[in-house]
Design a protein around this motif. Structure first.
Motif, PDB file in Angstrom:
ATOM      1  N   HIS A 132       5.643  -8.329   5.402  1.00 50.35           N
ATOM      2  CA  HIS A 132       6.088  -7.045   4.864  1.00 50.35           C
ATOM      3  C   HIS A 132       4.934  -6.122   4.493  1.00 50.35           C
ATOM      4  CE1 HIS A 132       7.404  -4.483   1.394  1.00 50.35           C
ATOM      5  NE2 HIS A 132       8.272  -4.128   2.296  1.00 50.35           N
ATOM      6  N   ILE A 133       4.031  -6.599   3.654  1.00 45.91           N
ATOM      7  CA  ILE A 133       2.936  -5.742   3.193  1.00 45.91           C
ATOM      8  C   ILE A 133       2.029  -5.337   4.351  1.00 45.91           C
ATOM      9  CG2 ILE A 133       0.884  -5.655   1.744  1.00 45.91           C
ATOM     10  CD1 ILE A 133       3.479  -5.364   0.222  1.00 45.91           C
ATOM     11  N   ALA A 134       1.796  -6.257   5.289  1.00 46.66           N
ATOM     12  CA  ALA A 134       0.945  -5.946   6.447  1.00 46.66           C
ATOM     13  C   ALA A 134       1.529  -4.812   7.274  1.00 46.66           C
ATOM     14  CB  ALA A 134       0.760  -7.193   7.309  1.00 46.66           C
ATOM     15  N   VAL A 135       2.863  -4.711   7.323  1.00 46.43           N
ATOM     16  CA  VAL A 135       3.523  -3.652   8.104  1.00 46.43           C
ATOM     17  C   VAL A 135       3.495  -2.334   7.347  1.00 46.43           C
ATOM     18  CG1 VAL A 135       5.705  -2.880   9.110  1.00 46.43           C
ATOM     19  CG2 VAL A 135       4.986  -5.257   9.378  1.00 46.43           C
ATOM     20  N   VAL A 136       3.935  -2.336   6.078  1.00 43.51           N
ATOM     21  CA  VAL A 136       4.057  -1.064   5.358  1.00 43.51           C
ATOM     22  C   VAL A 136       2.690  -0.443   5.066  1.00 43.51           C
ATOM     23  CG1 VAL A 136       6.273  -1.709   4.344  1.00 43.51           C
ATOM     24  CG2 VAL A 136       4.167  -2.190   3.087  1.00 43.51           C
ATOM     25  N   LYS A 137       1.631  -1.237   5.090  1.00 44.58           N
ATOM     26  CA  LYS A 137       0.293  -0.666   4.917  1.00 44.58           C
ATOM     27  C   LYS A 137      -0.062   0.295   6.042  1.00 44.58           C
ATOM     28  CE  LYS A 137      -2.189  -4.078   2.092  1.00 44.58           C
ATOM     29  NZ  LYS A 137      -3.251  -5.129   2.094  1.00 44.58           N
ATOM     30  N   LEU A 138       0.618   0.177   7.184  1.00 42.47           N
ATOM     31  CA  LEU A 138       0.344   1.052   8.318  1.00 42.47           C
ATOM     32  C   LEU A 138       1.014   2.406   8.176  1.00 42.47           C
ATOM     33  CD1 LEU A 138       0.803  -1.455  11.293  1.00 42.47           C
ATOM     34  CD2 LEU A 138      -1.245  -0.992   9.950  1.00 42.47           C
ATOM     35  N   ALA A 139       1.916   2.549   7.222  1.00 40.90           N
ATOM     36  CA  ALA A 139       2.662   3.797   7.061  1.00 40.90           C
ATOM     37  C   ALA A 139       1.776   4.888   6.475  1.00 40.90           C
ATOM     38  CB  ALA A 139       3.875   3.574   6.163  1.00 40.90           C
ATOM     39  N   CYS A 140       1.969   6.111   6.952  1.00 39.74           N
ATOM     40  CA  CYS A 140       1.214   7.239   6.402  1.00 39.74           C
ATOM     41  C   CYS A 140       2.099   7.933   5.364  1.00 39.74           C
ATOM     42  CB  CYS A 140       0.794   8.197   7.505  1.00 39.74           C
ATOM     43  SG  CYS A 140       2.123   8.655   8.640  1.00 39.74           S
ATOM     44  N   ALA A 141       2.387   7.185   4.303  1.00 44.11           N
ATOM     45  CA  ALA A 141       3.231   7.687   3.217  1.00 44.11           C
ATOM     46  C   ALA A 141       2.919   6.875   1.968  1.00 44.11           C
ATOM     47  CB  ALA A 141       4.712   7.567   3.596  1.00 44.11           C
ATOM     48  N   ASP A 142       3.449   7.317   0.854  1.00 39.30           N
ATOM     49  CA  ASP A 142       3.291   6.590  -0.400  1.00 39.30           C
ATOM     50  C   ASP A 142       4.296   5.440  -0.407  1.00 39.30           C
ATOM     51  OD1 ASP A 142       2.983   5.650  -2.939  1.00 39.30           O
ATOM     52  OD2 ASP A 142       3.335   7.568  -3.944  1.00 39.30           O
ATOM     53  N   VAL A 143       3.791   4.216  -0.242  1.00 37.06           N
ATOM     54  CA  VAL A 143       4.672   3.049  -0.099  1.00 37.06           C
ATOM     55  C   VAL A 143       4.689   2.218  -1.371  1.00 37.06           C
ATOM     56  CG1 VAL A 143       4.362   2.949   2.401  1.00 37.06           C
ATOM     57  CG2 VAL A 143       2.787   1.686   0.916  1.00 37.06           C
ATOM     58  N   ARG A 144       4.404   2.843  -2.518  1.00 32.44           N
ATOM     59  CA  ARG A 144       4.378   2.083  -3.761  1.00 32.44           C
ATOM     60  C   ARG A 144       5.733   1.474  -4.098  1.00 32.44           C
ATOM     61  NH1 ARG A 144       1.540   6.161  -7.914  1.00 32.44           N
ATOM     62  NH2 ARG A 144       2.751   7.605  -6.617  1.00 32.44           N
ATOM     63  N   ILE A 145       6.813   2.147  -3.702  1.00 29.44           N
ATOM     64  CA  ILE A 145       8.133   1.601  -3.994  1.00 29.44           C
ATOM     65  C   ILE A 145       8.340   0.258  -3.289  1.00 29.44           C
ATOM     66  CG2 ILE A 145       9.245   2.889  -2.105  1.00 29.44           C
ATOM     67  CD1 ILE A 145      11.730   3.095  -3.886  1.00 29.44           C
ATOM     68  N   SER A 146       7.807   0.129  -2.067  1.00 22.69           N
ATOM     69  CA  SER A 146       7.887  -1.154  -1.358  1.00 22.69           C
ATOM     70  C   SER A 146       7.066  -2.218  -2.071  1.00 22.69           C
ATOM     71  CB  SER A 146       7.391  -0.990   0.085  1.00 22.69           C
ATOM     72  OG  SER A 146       8.306  -0.254   0.861  1.00 22.69           O
ATOM     73  N   SER A 147       5.894  -1.831  -2.534  1.00 22.20           N
ATOM     74  CA  SER A 147       5.042  -2.770  -3.254  1.00 22.20           C
ATOM     75  C   SER A 147       5.688  -3.200  -4.561  1.00 22.20           C
ATOM     76  CB  SER A 147       3.680  -2.132  -3.528  1.00 22.20           C
ATOM     77  OG  SER A 147       2.831  -3.012  -4.212  1.00 22.20           O
ATOM     78  N   TYR A 148       6.293  -2.242  -5.288  1.00 20.50           N
ATOM     79  CA  TYR A 148       6.956  -2.573  -6.547  1.00 20.50           C
ATOM     80  C   TYR A 148       8.155  -3.477  -6.319  1.00 20.50           C
ATOM     81  CZ  TYR A 148       4.130   1.147  -8.653  1.00 20.50           C
ATOM     82  OH  TYR A 148       3.088   1.937  -9.096  1.00 20.50           O
ATOM     83  N   TYR A 149       8.879  -3.223  -5.234  1.00 26.55           N
ATOM     84  CA  TYR A 149      10.045  -4.070  -4.949  1.00 26.55           C
ATOM     85  C   TYR A 149       9.598  -5.494  -4.618  1.00 26.55           C
ATOM     86  CZ  TYR A 149      14.688  -5.403  -3.365  1.00 26.55           C
ATOM     87  OH  TYR A 149      15.903  -6.036  -3.238  1.00 26.55           O
ATOM     88  N   GLY A 150       8.466  -5.623  -3.925  1.00 26.82           N
ATOM     89  CA  GLY A 150       7.920  -6.951  -3.644  1.00 26.82           C
ATOM     90  C   GLY A 150       7.553  -7.682  -4.921  1.00 26.82           C
ATOM     91  N   LEU A 151       6.961  -6.959  -5.875  1.00 26.62           N
ATOM     92  CA  LEU A 151       6.638  -7.569  -7.164  1.00 26.62           C
ATOM     93  C   LEU A 151       7.904  -7.965  -7.917  1.00 26.62           C
ATOM     94  CD1 LEU A 151       3.727  -5.243  -8.339  1.00 26.62           C
ATOM     95  CD2 LEU A 151       3.544  -7.640  -7.679  1.00 26.62           C
ATOM     96  N   PHE A 152       8.934  -7.122  -7.809  1.00 26.24           N
ATOM     97  CA  PHE A 152      10.220  -7.435  -8.450  1.00 26.24           C
ATOM     98  C   PHE A 152      10.786  -8.738  -7.897  1.00 26.24           C
ATOM     99  CE2 PHE A 152      14.823  -7.228  -7.609  1.00 26.24           C
ATOM    100  CZ  PHE A 152      15.315  -7.314  -8.906  1.00 26.24           C
TER     101      PHE A 152
END
Length: 315
Positions: A184-204
């Motif tokens: 998951h993180i390896a994929v969303v790191k490629l996005a040209c956007a603020d992906v903090r919500i994905s990171s926070y959901y992973g921590l959740f």
């Protein structure tokens, strides 16, 4: 002016999986232990399924949950390793965008499902030890089936936001993923956007969902230990505790690599990328290999059935 050696994409149709960056020359050698682990996991978990299915004496909640664990293990390692071996052996690095998201969904949903199965196993051990006279009336086949369905739905529903979030991000930097699978993180790191919500959901998920499962397991074993210490003799206490040994070993075999991978990924910024990737593969491959070995070694009923089958083949 665009930067040199940088290709820009808009939601690419395919991603490129690099395998293990920095160890490309050793891919074939690395594939040998990976293949051995995968083969062992397939044989072990299929053996568990066949033994439980063919022996009516094993048609009990504990073994139904063990079958659920075996199916989850098979799905978990099969969702990643065939593609990983294709990268190592045939340099087949392309993966379709939708296939990448599908792989991501299966990896994380079955991980959540497996954690839930350990909770269900802890409940089974709790009822069997703390309320043995009602075990067969509490954990009936319909109840076990409903628990299994609930675990599947929980795993799918919790991970769906992961997939939808990854689907909505614009990918306009590169389509190269420095990994062996669509983590998951390896994929969303490629996005040209603020992906903090994905990171926070992973921590959740890591701290709330998995943490809640660990808490339930700990609570169950607290009650189990209290019941064991109330038994009149030392032999009875040891014999009762041994019945929980396989479950405890399986839990340790799953949670320790998973938490170690999570911690090194989140906080091990000085750890080499290839170490991250090897650990990320290990926590998906090693537990499926160890679980059938643990239950085969520590569960007498499975040992007897397996030895009987081997004896029949030898005659």
């Amino acid at each position: 002016m665009s930067e040199p050696n940088t290709t820009h994409f808009t939601n690419p149709s395919t991603f490129i999986l690099l395998g293990i960056p920095g160890l490309e020359g050793a891919h074939v050698w690395i594939s040998i232990p990976f293949c051995i682990i995968y083969t062992t996991a397939l044989l072990g978990n299929f053996t568990i399924l066949v033994i439980v299915k063919t022996d009516a004496r094993l048609h009990e909640p504990m073994y139904y949950f063990l079958c659920m664990l075996a199916i989850s293990d098979l799905a978990l390692c099969t969702s990643t390793l065939p593609k990983t071996l294709a990268i190592f052996w045939f340099n087949s690095r392309e993966i379709h965008f939708n296939a990448c998201l599908t792989q991501m969904f299966f990896i994380h949903s079955f991980s959540v499902m497996e954690s839930g199965i350990f909770v269900a196993m802890a409940v089974d051990r709790y009822v069997a030890i703390c309320d043995p006279l009602r075990h067969s009336t509490i954990l009936t086949k319909p109840v076990v089936a409903k628990m299994g369905l609930a675990l599947v739905l929980r795993g799918a529903l919790i991970i769906l936001p992961y997939t939808f979030l990854a689907l909505q991000w614009p990918y306009c930097r590169t389509n190269i993923i420095p990994h062996t699978y669509c983590e998951h993180i390896a994929v969303v790191k490629l996005a040209c956007a603020d992906v903090r919500i994905s990171s926070y959901y992973g921590l959740f998920l890591a701290f709330f969902v998995m943490g809640l499962d660990v808490s339930f397991i700990a609570m169950s074993y607290t009650q189990i230990l209290r019941a064991i210490f109330r038994l009149p003799t030392k032999d009875a206490r040891i014999k009762t505790f041994v019945t929980c040994g396989s479950h405890l070993c399986a839990i340790l075999a799953s949670y320790i690599p998973a938490f170690f991978s999570f911690l090194t990924h989140r906080f091990g910024h000085n750890v080499s990328p290839h170490v991250h990737i090897i650990i990320a593969n290990a926590y998906l491959l090693v537990p499926p290999m160890l679980h059938p070995i643990i239950y085969g070694v520590r569960t007498k009923e499975i040992q007897v059935r397996l030895l009987r089958v081997l004896a029949q083949k030898g005659t």
